[in-house]
Structure formats: structure tokens, C-alpha cells
Design a protein around this motif. Structure first.
Motif, mmCIF file in Angstrom:
data_model
loop_
_atom_site.group_PDB
_atom_site.id
_atom_site.type_symbol
_atom_site.label_atom_id
_atom_site.label_comp_id
_atom_site.label_asym_id
_atom_site.label_seq_id
_atom_site.Cartn_x
_atom_site.Cartn_y
_atom_site.Cartn_z
ATOM 1 N N LYS A 118 36.682 27.439 44.461
ATOM 2 C CA LYS A 118 36.830 27.993 45.810
ATOM 3 C C LYS A 118 38.229 28.550 46.048
ATOM 4 N N VAL A 119 39.255 27.781 45.685
ATOM 5 C CA VAL A 119 40.626 28.216 45.958
ATOM 6 C C VAL A 119 40.965 29.482 45.178
ATOM 7 N N LEU A 120 40.522 29.570 43.928
ATOM 8 C CA LEU A 120 40.827 30.763 43.146
ATOM 9 C C LEU A 120 40.035 31.979 43.620
ATOM 10 N N ALA A 121 38.828 31.761 44.142
ATOM 11 C CA ALA A 121 38.079 32.872 44.726
ATOM 12 C C ALA A 121 38.824 33.442 45.930
ATOM 13 N N GLU A 122 39.501 32.564 46.662
ATOM 14 C CA GLU A 122 40.208 32.982 47.874
ATOM 15 C C GLU A 122 41.635 33.453 47.583
ATOM 16 N N ASN A 123 42.058 33.298 46.340
ATOM 17 C CA ASN A 123 43.381 33.760 45.918
ATOM 18 C C ASN A 123 43.241 34.569 44.620
ATOM 19 N N PRO A 124 42.609 35.742 44.716
ATOM 20 C CA PRO A 124 42.311 36.517 43.499
ATOM 21 C C PRO A 124 43.544 36.945 42.716
ATOM 22 N N ASP A 125 44.683 37.111 43.389
ATOM 23 C CA ASP A 125 45.902 37.463 42.662
ATOM 24 C C ASP A 125 46.336 36.325 41.752
ATOM 25 N N GLN A 126 46.198 35.094 42.234
ATOM 26 C CA GLN A 126 46.535 33.927 41.419
ATOM 27 C C GLN A 126 45.526 33.746 40.281
ATOM 28 N N ARG A 127 44.271 33.994 40.584
ATOM 29 C CA ARG A 127 43.234 33.902 39.546
ATOM 30 C C ARG A 127 43.499 34.905 38.427
ATOM 31 N N ARG A 128 43.942 36.084 38.796
ATOM 32 C CA ARG A 128 44.235 37.113 37.802
ATOM 33 C C ARG A 128 45.383 36.668 36.894
ATOM 34 N N LEU A 129 46.397 36.037 37.492
ATOM 35 C CA LEU A 129 47.519 35.536 36.696
ATOM 36 C C LEU A 129 47.044 34.550 35.633
ATOM 37 N N VAL A 130 46.162 33.627 36.050
ATOM 38 C CA VAL A 130 45.689 32.593 35.135
ATOM 39 C C VAL A 130 44.766 33.196 34.078
ATOM 40 N N ALA A 131 43.916 34.132 34.497
ATOM 41 C CA ALA A 131 42.999 34.762 33.548
ATOM 42 C C ALA A 131 43.768 35.473 32.444
ATOM 43 N N GLU A 132 44.914 36.044 32.806
ATOM 44 C CA GLU A 132 45.714 36.793 31.838
ATOM 45 C C GLU A 132 46.679 35.915 31.052
#
Length: 397
Positions: free
Chosen positions: A251-265
Motif C-alpha cells: 500500500k505505501v509503495l503504491a501511494e509513493n510511486p517515486d520511492q517505489r521506482r527508486l527501489v525497483a531500480e
């Protein structure tokens, strides 16, 4: 202590749904708070909660860390680590750390990953799935089962029995019928007897065979009752909180897509992401303590015998401790949080929870770098001891 109109209780679903505005008011207006309706006190500032966690002589664990048990009239069962203070707690914790080792946990990482893959792969190509039903509610008990050697056929029924122990009706305290039932481990009795006759390389066999010196100075093995207590504590705590963590990560990463992108990369950020999520949305928003002696703060005396809540959810977002505490930031300089506690009662399974969260998130990102949340069907779990999602459908692209 100045007069404030702020109201807090852990059973009010309006507060539970979004506790952070109330936590903010508590920190500013009533850092030492008293709830007349349920007769408990609460500390909300990071410095106060941190000090309390290290002061077991005053903030005692001898009546457990669950508010309803602290306030009940039942005697606490002996020999249960979460219901003891030193010296008994020290002996029990040292014993547990000898079988609950980092090496043993590291050895099961590949098994955890294989299980995650088996849960997630069937949903590749779909438009979404309930991450609680399909992964978060299953995986932690599977992992505990791996550690304890519990057969897969028994793990779901064990998980459901553990969940039932902690379940509450929305808006109401947990009903305590018998404190001993919370940690008696009776649901494992048949398995323990079977494992004693069929030893293996698992934590349960370790518990059955380990020798130690007890508080009377006697060198012995654990009794069957003690083994059951240990097993219940490990399985119950690890199952409920870790399952909630996986839901919050989604849920938190869905609501913070910029942070999710950092982790994905950059997957080196996975563990930091787990810890920032635990700070931002703690799975256990508070723990309770029994006041073993009078405590003075903010011009008020909390009398011996009182129940005290230590509000991790409030402390983890205290601006006195964190910069921009309401911002989710996986690159935060000091993510250190109180969700696992501190001091002698620090969560023994903290590293296992981090491992499960890291692997689950890694495999989620391997398949879906982006996802959304179906808020119309999302549902919080009805329990006052942990906070997390009972239903959380993610929409994948």
C-alpha cells in the motif's frame, strides 16, 4: 500536565483508520495521556517511549505487552518470555537465541523465495489480486512452519488458530477469558509429541533437545509445557505482524510511486524500504506495560499498578526525532524506528520479519514495477494489537 480535549483509544475505528492526526495532537497537547473510559495511560513522544522501553523496572512486561491482559485479573502464566522481566526473561531469551539463530534464518531464504514465487507467478498476466489472501496471510506461517518443521498440511489451521487468539470486534477490547490460553501452545501439542519421536534439523527439535541452566541453577531440558509456550510465542508473533508488514509495503509503495521506482531500480534499498515502512506504518502501533512503581512526567504521577500504552505509531513520527516524519523516504538518513521495541524486550524475530518483507517486495517488483490499490474493497483487520490489512487488492499493469 496541561488540559487537552484530545481523545485517544485503540478501539475507536475512526481513530484506528487514520491515527496520525490524533498522535500528533497527543505529542503536542498530552504527551502523557490518560483515558478514563478504559483506565490506561499513554506516552507518545519518541524520547519518552524510548526511555520507557529501556526501563523495565518501572515499565514492567510481567503482565504481557497486551493492554487487555495488563488490565485483566488473571494471573499470567509462568515461563512465557513476553510475560516476564529479568532475571527469568534473561534466561528465557538467552535460551531462545541459541535456537533462533541468524544462520538458521539465512538458510531458509531460498525456501522463502521459492514460496513467494509460487504465490505470485499464477497472477502474472492478470489485472490484479488480493495480496493479503494470496501472499501476506500465508507466507509468514509457512516460514514459521519451515523453522519449526510443521508439515504444510497443518500450517493453515495453525495460522487461523493464532489469528483467532488476537482477533477483536471492531470498537471493542479483546475479551480475555483465560490469560494462559494466549500462549499455552496447545494447538501444537500433537505435533510436538510427533517431532520428539521424529527429530529433524529444525527449531522444534532444537527446543526439545537443548539443555540450559534455569533460574534455580538446575541444568535441564525444557518441559513439554515450556516447549509449547515457546512455540506459541514464536509462531503467533511472527505470523500476525509479518503478514501485516507485507500489506503495508504494497500500500505505501503504491501511494509513493517515486520511492517505489527508486527501489525497483536499486534493490540495495530493499531492507531500508522495509524499515522505513515499519517506521511509517508500524504493524504493532503500540505495546502495553504494567507500572511496577510510580512514574512522574509532565507534572503528573502515574500510580503503581496502572496500565501504560507506549505508542510506537506516534513516536515513529515525532518531529523532535525525525525530519519530515510524515514523508515516506527510503533514503532517510536515520530510519531507526521503535516498531520492534528496544532493550531487553527487543523483538527476537526482527531479522526474520525483515527477511520476509525484503524477499516478498523483491519478488513483487520482479513481476510488477508498478501497481495501484483497489480502495473500494480494502479492509483493515479488526484487531487492537496489530494494525494492517485484512483485504487489499492490488491492481497490476
Amino acid at each position: 500536565m496541561t488540559t487537552s480535549t484530545v481523545y485517544y483509544d485503540p478501539y475507536d475505528m475512526h481513530i484506528v483508520n487514520d491515527p496520525y492526526p490524533t498522535y500528533a495532537r497527543l505529542r503536542e497537547e498530552a504527551p502523557l495521556y490518560y483515558n478514563e473510559r478504559y483506565d490506561f495511560w499513554a506516552l507518545s513522544r519518541h524520547a519518552d517511549v524510548e526511555k520507557a522501553l529501556s526501563n523495565w523496572e518501572t515499565f514492567s512486561n510481567s503482565r504481557s505487552d497486551i493492554l487487555e491482559l495488563v488490565k485483566s485479573d488473571f494471573p499470567m502464566p509462568k515461563g512465557v518470555m513476553m510475560m516476564e522481566d529479568p532475571p527469568v526473561h534473561t534466561m528465557l531469551r538467552n535460551l531462545m537465541s541459541r535456537v533462533f539463530t541468524p544462520r538458521r534464518m539465512a538458510e531458509i531464504e531460498d525456501q522463502i523465495r521459492r514460496f513467494c514465487i509460487s504465490c505470485l507467478d499464477p497472477h502474472v498476466g492478470s489485472d490484479g489480486f488480493d495480496i493479503i489472501a494470496e501472499l501476506a496471510s500465508i507466507m509468514p506461517m509457512r516460514v514459521i512452519g519451515m523453522l519449526l518443521g510443521i508439515p504444510e498440511s497443518e500450517q493453515v489451521s495453525v495460522r487461523d488458530a493464532n489469528d483467532a487468539n488476537l482477533r477483536t470486534k471492531p470498537g471493542a477490547p479483546m475479551k480475555v477469558v483465560n490469560a494462559d490460553r494466549i500462549a499455552d501452545g496447545r494447538i501444537y501439542a500433537d505435533y510436538v509429541e510427533w517431532r520428539s519421536a521424529n527429530p529433524s534439523d529444525d527449531l522444534m527439535t532444537g527446543l526439545l533437545n537443548i539443555e540450559f541452566t534455569d533460574e534455580q541453577g538446575v541444568t535441564r531440558k525444557l518441559t513439554r509445557k515450556e516447549v509449547l509456550h515457546y512455540t506459541q510465542v514464536v509462531a503467533g508473533a511472527g505470523n500476525e505482524t509479518t503478514g501485516r508488514l507485507i500489506g503495508w509495503l504494497a500500500k505505501v509503495l503504491a501511494e509513493n510511486p517515486d520511492q517505489r521506482r527508486l527501489v525497483a531500480e536499486d534493490r540495495s534499498l530493499l531492507t531500508r524500504t522495509v524499515d522505513e515502512t515499519l517506521r511509517f506504518e508500524p504493524t504493532g502501533p503500540h505495546v502495553a506495560r504494567w507500572m511496577a512503581r510510580d512514574f512522574e512526567a509532565y507534572g503528573t504521577t502515574v500510580p503503581q499498578g496502572s496500565a501504560m500504552l507506549l505508542l510506537f505509531g506516534a513516536a515513529n513520527r515525532d518531529p523532535r526525532r525525525y525530519t519530515d516524519p510524515d514523508t515516506f523516504d527510503v533514503r532517510r538518513e536515520s530510519i531507526s524506528h521503535l516498531t520492534f521495541g528496544k532493550g531487553l524486550h527487543y523483538c527476537l524475530g526482527a531479522n526474520l520479519a525483515r527477511l520476509e518483507g525484503r524477499v516478498a517486495l523483491d519478488e513483487l517488483l520482479n513481476r510488477w514495477p508498478e501497481w495501484d490499490i483497489d480502495y473500494e474493497t480494502a479492509q483493515l483487520a479488526p484487531t487492537s494489537t496489530v494494525r494492517g490489512w485484512e483485504r487489499l487488492r492490488i491492481l497490476v499493469r
